[in-house]
Structure formats: C-alpha cells, structure tokens
Design a protein around this motif. Structure first.
Motif, short mmCIF file in Angstrom:
data_model
loop_
_atom_site.label_atom_id
_atom_site.label_comp_id
_atom_site.label_asym_id
_atom_site.label_seq_id
_atom_site.Cartn_x
_atom_site.Cartn_y
_atom_site.Cartn_z
N ILE A 261 39.50 120.46 -29.15
CA ILE A 261 40.80 120.11 -28.53
C ILE A 261 41.87 121.09 -29.01
CG2 ILE A 261 42.61 118.36 -28.34
CD1 ILE A 261 40.35 116.24 -28.67
N VAL A 265 42.89 122.90 -25.77
CA VAL A 265 44.00 122.14 -25.15
C VAL A 265 45.17 122.15 -26.14
CG1 VAL A 265 44.56 120.02 -23.86
CG2 VAL A 265 42.16 120.64 -24.19
N GLN A 268 48.06 119.56 -26.47
CA GLN A 268 47.83 118.18 -26.90
C GLN A 268 48.26 118.02 -28.37
OE1 GLN A 268 46.57 115.13 -25.58
NE2 GLN A 268 47.07 114.37 -27.61
N ARG A 327 45.48 109.81 -25.12
CA ARG A 327 45.19 111.00 -24.27
C ARG A 327 44.26 111.95 -24.99
NH1 ARG A 327 50.26 110.52 -22.15
NH2 ARG A 327 51.20 111.86 -23.73
N LEU A 328 44.42 112.03 -26.30
CA LEU A 328 43.54 112.87 -27.12
C LEU A 328 42.08 112.49 -26.87
CD1 LEU A 328 43.85 114.64 -29.94
CD2 LEU A 328 43.30 112.49 -31.00
N GLU A 331 41.53 112.14 -22.28
CA GLU A 331 41.67 113.29 -21.37
C GLU A 331 41.40 114.62 -22.07
OE1 GLU A 331 45.60 112.93 -19.60
OE2 GLU A 331 45.19 110.80 -19.31
N ALA A 332 42.07 114.85 -23.22
CA ALA A 332 41.99 116.17 -23.85
C ALA A 332 40.56 116.50 -24.27
CB ALA A 332 42.92 116.22 -25.05
#
Ligand SMILES: Cc1cc2nc3c(=O)[nH]c(=O)nc-3n(C[C@H](O)[C@H](O)[C@H](O)COP(=O)(O)OP(=O)(O)OC[C@H]3O[C@@H](n4cnc5c(N)ncnc54)[C@H](O)[C@@H]3O)c2cc1C
Length: 491
Positions: A261, A265, A268, A327-328, A331-332
């Motif tokens: 992540i 990303v 994030q 969200r971590l 989604e991330a």
C-alpha cells in the motif's frame, strides 16, 4: 413445436430474454478470467416467473445457471462454454416484502443488493450486519448461495447465521415457502441450511427472511502493530475476553501487505509506519456511549502493551479517521496488489490457534520451491479466515509466477489441510475449486454430497458442474488425504 426461446419470450416478454451481445455481460466472471456461452439470459420479474422458467427449461432438459450480482470469485455464476444453458438472473427480484421490528426480521427478494438491505434495515433503526467489499453489487440470493462472510463474522456469524427462512424454487419448478421468522423450529431436516451455501446447485432462492440486530450507537476503530503473529493471536484472545460481544472486527494485515500500500497507493494515509511484521484493524461496537467504548478500549489495549503483546497502536479520533482506516483494508489493499502485478489468491481458513504454525510452515515450503516469492497475507483473523496471496519475487517477472500457479496452490492447500483447515473459507467452490475437493474431502463426505444433489435435482439441471463434477465418482477416485495429514508423496 415452439422452441424454448419462444416459450421463454411468451412467459417473460421478449425484452427479458437476452441473446447475442445483449447477453455478453452475464457470461464472464468477476475477473474476466472465465468466459462462458449460453442459449439465453433470462430476467424474470418475480417468484412465479422464476418457477415458470425452471419448468420450461426442465421440459427441454436445459441446464440453468442462477446469477445474482455476478461478484462471486469462484466462477459459480458463469455458464460453461457449451452454449446449452440458460442463465437465470435474479436481478429484477428486488422488493423488500416486510420489515417486522418486533420480531427483528426483514423479508426481502433474492435480487436485492446487500447495500440496499443494509440501508432498509438502518431506516428501520436496525442493523443487518453482513459487510463485504462487494456490497454495492452483490445480492442477498448470492450471499445466501455462497454463505458469504466478510468483516463482521466474528460477532454476527456468516450468512447462514443471519437467515431464518427461505423461499426457494425447486428443480421441478415448485415453490417452497419456508419464509419463517422463527428462531426455534425443530420440525425435521433443516432444508434452509442445505440451500445456504449450495451455490445454486440444489434450488433457486427467490426470497429470504433475515435476522436484524440492534444498531450500535458508537464505534471505535484502531490499528495495532504486533512484533510477531503469535502476539497478534494472543491479543485476539485477550480482546475477546476484554471486549466480549463488542468486538465486531479483527482484520489482520502483514507488513508485506502494508508495504505494498505504501509503495503503490501513496495517497492512502498510514496511521502507523510500515516495518512491524503484523498489523490488525479492530473495531468495537457499543451501545453505551463514546466514553464507555473508549475507556474499555484503553483498558484492554493498555494491558496488552504491559504484557508485551502490542507493539504500537493508533486510535481513530473521528469518523473520517475510522473511514480512512477501513479504506486501507477495503480499497487500498486491493488496488496495491493489482498495481504490483497481481498475485495467486487463496481464501482459506485454519483454526485460529494453528495460524502461526500454518504461516511459518507454508512460507518455508514456498521458499524452498520458489525462492523469493512473497506471501501477501491478510484476512479475518477473528474467524480464522486468511487471504493468503502469493506475489512474485521483487525482481522476478509476474508471468513466471503465474506459470507456477497450480504448484503454488498445491503447496498452500496441502498446508491448509495439514493444519486442519479448509481450502475455501468464504468464497465457495464454484468451478474454480471443484476439482480440488476430492483431494481434501473424504470419499464418504463427497458421496453424501452427491446423494443430496441427486435427491434435490435428479436431472442434474441446476448449475451443473459447479461444486461437484458431472461424472467422476468420488468412491472410484484416489483416496483423499486424511484430515490434518501432510502428504509428502504428493508434494
Ligand atoms: C471486491 C470483492 C470483495 C468481496 N468480499 C467478500 C467477502 O468479504 N466475503 C465473502 O464471502 N465474499 C466476498 N466476495 C465474493 C462475492 O461478493 C460473494 O461471494 C457474494 O456473496 C456473491 O453474491 P452475488 O450476488 O454476486 O452472487 P453471484 O456471483 O451472482 O453468484 C454466486 C453463486 O451463487 C449462485 N446464486 C446466485 N444467486 C442465487 C440465487 N438467488 N439462488 C441460487 N443460487 C444463486 C450462483 O449460481 C453462483 O454459484 C467479494 C467479491 C468482490 C468482487
């Protein structure tokens, strides 16, 4: 003599019988890896029309593939490539038929989206607790047929524990109305429990009476870091004892997962820096006010710090921070794995107490055969369900990894079996894991499953080739590994 397509058009209206390009979106699975063909895709409007479709298909000996939101990850809703089957989409059966707040139940049709059911429950001041990354597109019928799990199983159970009654169209096209809102009903075989998790192979679910729970008033979210997996497992046990039923989620993430992540990303936020071997996102849900939840949280985590179990902790101070932590995980992490080139996925469960041994043994077996590959491990530690994904070596091409896919599955699944686990925790079997079952289930268990299938669907027209193969008799196949036994000869 009229053809089946003509009869289906007469029963449903021509615009609800899709063929050619109109049908294309229903014939490919979630990842676009499996592509099937079908005689037609039909979209009945209600239970009576579902029953009529089944009767017509049966008269023509035509197989039926039920489909909800088509978010399943095992190819269960994708037809084979024979072009013989009719795909039966439940997408138009979306009505909430009743909400009974005195009985804490909601009766809904099978094609309703999970997110719509959660919303309907919320509007009635109740919680429907099933919670999945796909909740905006998966359906209640699909959730029931796969016995879906998700992030709150630890507290509320999986879909089987969230349903009281079902309405089902049988293989003969009869309608079984089992929409009972009863928490006690010992009047014979539990048909409901057989249909749940049967992936459309025993009947077509058209409606369900679901259990509702009180809506929690406060939630506390935190990310914790652990120096080793044994500490994370020990803390889970302490958290269960300390928080009781308030503990609603315990999601594990390995440092490799968090590192992906951070790399892929970067936007994030990471509440704790990468570099500690394991992390857990935990959530408490309480009805006794913010201060109470916070105090309990600080007492249990504080004790865990003193006991040396927890290495670091970040508590969400606002709803925004809590959402960012989720969200971590939701989604991330998925995005980071995709941007890293994808990986070989496993949805497995192991008794929680054996997870540390499983992780050590599996990583060692993978390294011995495929040096450098990286397990990207995360999942619902609270119920023993791990997503054990295997990524390419940092300097190794992704294609080389995928060329070894079967061998990697074999190592992971054999290790799961050797540690008393299951090769499918929450995604089901579908067509993707069907041929693995004879290796990990006993011939007796498979034969009982076949007899059930033959009793419920004697012509074999309901989702054939899913969960069980059409032909091979388990009693004739090679002996399965005894439960809990490693099989050196096969590795
Ligand atoms: C991003 C993402 C996150 C996910 N997270 C989770 C998770 O946390 N936990 C989890 O358990 N799963 C998860 N899944 C998998 C998937 O969402 C679930 O399996 C879901 O329950 C499938 O519902 P669906 O309506 O899409 O079913 P479909 O994919 O349409 O069908 C699944 C199976 O059920 C059968 N079926 C569908 N509807 C009916 C019916 N009415 N009657 C009889 N048979 C039927 C189909 O034939 C097929 O065999 C995830 C998927 C994605 C894409």
């Amino acid at each position: 003599m009229t053809t089946l397509i003509e009869q289906l058009r007469a029963a449903l209206g021509s615009d609800q019988v899709l063929i050619g390009t109109e049908a294309a979106g229903y014939l490919t699975d979630q990842h676009g890896r499996l592509k099937g063909r079908a005689l037609a895709v039909v979209r009945p409007a209600d239970t009576a029309q579902v029953a009529e479709v089944v009767r017509l298909c049966r008269a023509h000996l035509t197989p039926i593939v039920p489909q909800g939101g088509n978010t399943g990850l095992m190819g269960g809703a994708t037809p084979d490539d024979s072009g013989q089957a009719v795909v039966l989409s439940l997408a138009r059966l979306t009505r909430v038929r009743a909400i009974d707040t005195d009985n804490d139940t909601l009766t809904v049709e099978a094609g309703a989206l999970l997110a719509q059911v959660q919303q309907a429950a919320r509007e009635a001041g109740r919680l429907f607790p099933l919670s999945l990354g796909s909740q905006g597109s998966c359906t209640i019928g699909g959730n029931l047929s796969t016995n879906a799990g998700g992030t709150q199983v630890l507290r509320y159970g999986n879909m089987r524990e969230l349903v009281l009654g079902l309405e089902v169209v049988t293989a003969e096209g009869d309608i079984w109305n089992g929409l009972r809102g009863l928490r006690k009903d010992n009047t014979g075989y539990a048909l409901r429990d057989l249909y749940v998790g049967s992936e459309g192979t025993l009947g077509i679910i058209t409606a369900a009476t679901l259990k509702l729970h009180p809506l929690p008033q406060t939630q506390q979210t935190a990310l914790l870091a652990f120096g080793c997996i044994r500490n994370a497992v020990a803390f889970l046990s302490a958290a269960r004892a300390g928080f009781g039923a308030s503990l609603t989620a315990f999601e594990l993430l390995s440092d490799t997962a968090v590192g992906l992540i951070a790399r892929h990303v970067p936007q994030q936020p990471l509440p704790l820096a990468p570099g500690t071997p394991w992390y857990a996102l935990i959530e408490l849900s309480d009805n006794e006010g913010d201060d109470h939840a916070r105090q309990r949280f600080e007492a249990v985590v504080g004790q865990a710090f003193e006991d040396g179990l927890v290495h670091d902790a970040a508590i969400a101070e606002s709803l925004q921070q809590s959402q960012s932590m989720w969200r971590l995980r939701d989604e991330a992490l998925g995005l980071a794995q995709k941007r890293d080139g994808g990986n070989i996925k496993h949805d497995v469960s192991v008794p929680i107490s054996r997870i540390p041994d499983f992780l050590e043994a599996t990583a060692a077996a993978l390294q011995a055969q495929f040096p450098g590959v990286r397990p990207v491990t995360f999942g619902h530690l609270g119920d023993g369900n791990l997503h054990y994904n295997v990524s390419h070596a940092p300097d190794g091409p992704v294609a080389t990894l995928f060329a070894q896919e079967d061998a990697i599955h074999r190592i992971v699944h054999d290790s799961v079996h050797a540690h008393g686990g299951s090769i499918s925790a929450e995604h089901g079997v579908g067509q993707s894991k069907r041929d693995l079952l004879p290796r990990y289930k006993s011939a007796v268990e498979l034969e009982l499953m076949r007899r059930l299938k033959a009793a419920f669907d004697p012509l074999g027209l309901l989702n054939p080739g899913k969960v069980l193969s059409h032909t091979a008799s388990p009693l004739l196949s090679a002996p399965a590994l005894p439960a809990g036994a490693a099989d050196e000869s096969l590795s």
